[in-house]
Motif scaffolding. Sequence first.
Motif, short mmCIF file in Angstrom:
data_model
loop_
_atom_site.label_atom_id
_atom_site.label_comp_id
_atom_site.label_asym_id
_atom_site.label_seq_id
_atom_site.Cartn_x
_atom_site.Cartn_y
_atom_site.Cartn_z
N ILE A 80 4.85 7.60 0.88
CA ILE A 80 5.80 6.38 0.73
C ILE A 80 4.96 4.94 0.93
O ILE A 80 4.01 5.02 1.14
CB ILE A 80 6.02 6.61 2.72
CG1 ILE A 80 6.26 7.68 2.99
CG2 ILE A 80 6.90 5.33 3.12
CD1 ILE A 80 6.77 7.60 5.10
N GLU A 81 5.40 3.89 0.20
CA GLU A 81 5.36 2.64 -0.33
C GLU A 81 5.49 1.78 0.80
O GLU A 81 6.39 1.89 1.52
CB GLU A 81 6.26 2.33 -1.23
CG GLU A 81 6.10 2.94 -2.69
CD GLU A 81 5.01 3.10 -3.07
OE1 GLU A 81 3.70 1.73 -3.82
OE2 GLU A 81 4.01 3.79 -3.58
N LEU A 82 4.57 0.91 1.39
CA LEU A 82 4.51 0.39 2.96
C LEU A 82 4.02 -1.19 1.93
O LEU A 82 3.00 -1.59 1.15
CB LEU A 82 3.12 0.95 3.63
CG LEU A 82 3.74 1.77 4.15
CD1 LEU A 82 2.84 2.08 4.88
CD2 LEU A 82 4.78 2.43 5.17
N GLY A 87 0.99 -1.38 0.04
CA GLY A 87 0.52 -0.05 -0.18
C GLY A 87 1.42 1.29 0.42
O GLY A 87 2.02 1.29 -0.09
N THR A 88 0.37 2.34 0.60
CA THR A 88 0.61 3.49 0.06
C THR A 88 0.21 4.48 0.32
O THR A 88 -0.75 4.67 1.35
CB THR A 88 0.98 4.43 -1.26
OG1 THR A 88 1.35 4.04 -2.36
CG2 THR A 88 1.49 5.23 -1.42
N LEU A 89 0.88 5.05 1.99
CA LEU A 89 0.93 6.26 2.87
C LEU A 89 0.90 7.23 2.63
O LEU A 89 2.06 7.64 1.46
CB LEU A 89 1.85 5.74 4.19
CG LEU A 89 1.31 6.54 5.34
CD1 LEU A 89 0.26 6.70 6.03
CD2 LEU A 89 2.14 6.40 6.04
N LYS A 90 0.01 7.64 2.44
CA LYS A 90 0.14 9.94 1.21
C LYS A 90 -0.31 10.20 2.37
O LYS A 90 -1.46 10.79 3.67
CB LYS A 90 -1.07 9.35 0.66
CG LYS A 90 -0.61 8.68 -0.43
CD LYS A 90 -2.43 9.33 -1.41
CE LYS A 90 -1.66 8.56 -2.44
NZ LYS A 90 -3.15 7.82 -3.35
N GLY A 96 11.07 2.04 3.05
CA GLY A 96 12.61 2.28 2.54
C GLY A 96 13.54 2.83 4.23
O GLY A 96 14.42 2.70 3.31
N GLN A 97 13.05 2.78 4.74
CA GLN A 97 13.29 2.88 5.87
C GLN A 97 13.91 1.29 6.90
O GLN A 97 14.43 1.68 8.31
CB GLN A 97 13.12 4.03 7.04
CG GLN A 97 12.92 5.54 6.47
CD GLN A 97 12.33 6.44 7.01
OE1 GLN A 97 11.95 6.27 8.76
NE2 GLN A 97 12.20 7.69 7.01
N GLY A 98 13.66 0.64 6.26
CA GLY A 98 13.38 -0.47 6.85
C GLY A 98 12.43 -1.23 7.49
O GLY A 98 11.61 -0.87 7.16
#
Length: 117
Positions: free
Chosen positions: A40-42, A31-34, A60-62
């Motif tokens: 942010i792609e999750l 999903g994508t958090l907007k 992207g941060q882990g």
Amino acid sequence: MKRKIFVAALLVCCVTVAFAAFADLTGKWKGTLKFGDNEIELNYTFKVDGENLTGSIGTGQGEFPITEGKIKGNDFTFSLDFNGNKIPNVGKYYGDSTIITQDFNGNKSKIKLTRIP
């Protein structure tokens, strides 16, 4: 006697169907958090064990583990610890999609997840 056998068989079927509904959330989701102009792609990985929900969320941060996960019917909840902040999540399972509402410091956001085949 036939009635008791019928009732017992019906109960077994209902429990099996209820367990199958829980098990269907298990797997990989995206999903994508907007928020604002940012996205942010999750990637979520869920694992259901009875009424317990575990897994992780990749960004992207882990990877971040899911904690305090519970599932009841098509509704589920879990928390995410992000840099010392506990983020509660409430979700609803719809088959091949889910909707999760996050509450980060009073700011609520909805994320639609789709199953990764």
